[in-house]
Scaffold this motif. Sequence first.
Motif, PDB file in Angstrom:
ATOM      1  N   THR A   4       0.840  -1.201   0.000  1.00  0.00           N
ATOM      2  CA  THR A   4       0.000   0.000   0.000  1.00  0.00           C
ATOM      3  C   THR A   4       0.873   1.248   0.000  1.00  0.00           C
ATOM      4  O   THR A   4       2.008   1.224   0.457  1.00  0.00           O
ATOM      5  CB  THR A   4      -0.932   0.045   1.227  1.00  0.00           C
ATOM      6  N   ILE A  21       6.209   1.615  -8.525  1.00  0.00           N
ATOM      7  CA  ILE A  21       5.165   0.677  -8.953  1.00  0.00           C
ATOM      8  C   ILE A  21       5.530   0.040 -10.290  1.00  0.00           C
ATOM      9  O   ILE A  21       5.388  -1.165 -10.480  1.00  0.00           O
ATOM     10  CB  ILE A  21       3.805   1.398  -9.033  1.00  0.00           C
ATOM     11  N   TYR A  28      -0.447  -2.219  -6.341  1.00  0.00           N
ATOM     12  CA  TYR A  28      -0.360  -1.344  -5.174  1.00  0.00           C
ATOM     13  C   TYR A  28      -1.722  -0.737  -4.907  1.00  0.00           C
ATOM     14  O   TYR A  28      -2.423  -0.329  -5.827  1.00  0.00           O
ATOM     15  CB  TYR A  28       0.648  -0.216  -5.415  1.00  0.00           C
TER      16      TYR A  28
END
Length: 74
Positions: A4, A21, A28
Amino acid sequence: MWPTIALEEFLADPQKAIKKIAASSDIYFITENGRPILDIRPFRSVPDEKMRGSVLTEGDIVSPIEADGYAPFR
């Protein structure tokens, strides 16, 4: 558990978060107040050959089935 990123952290330096990412293969979750509000995943292209033959058609797919084939949708 999926990784997260807090919304505040993402907005503070979006370019850094996007690069992080993109470099991974994980999904994510962007969270606000600890709750997921969206997910971001790196783009992965699908080769055309992999999709070949996955869509099949039979007959005329444009014309209505009967004279008033749209009646059930009214």
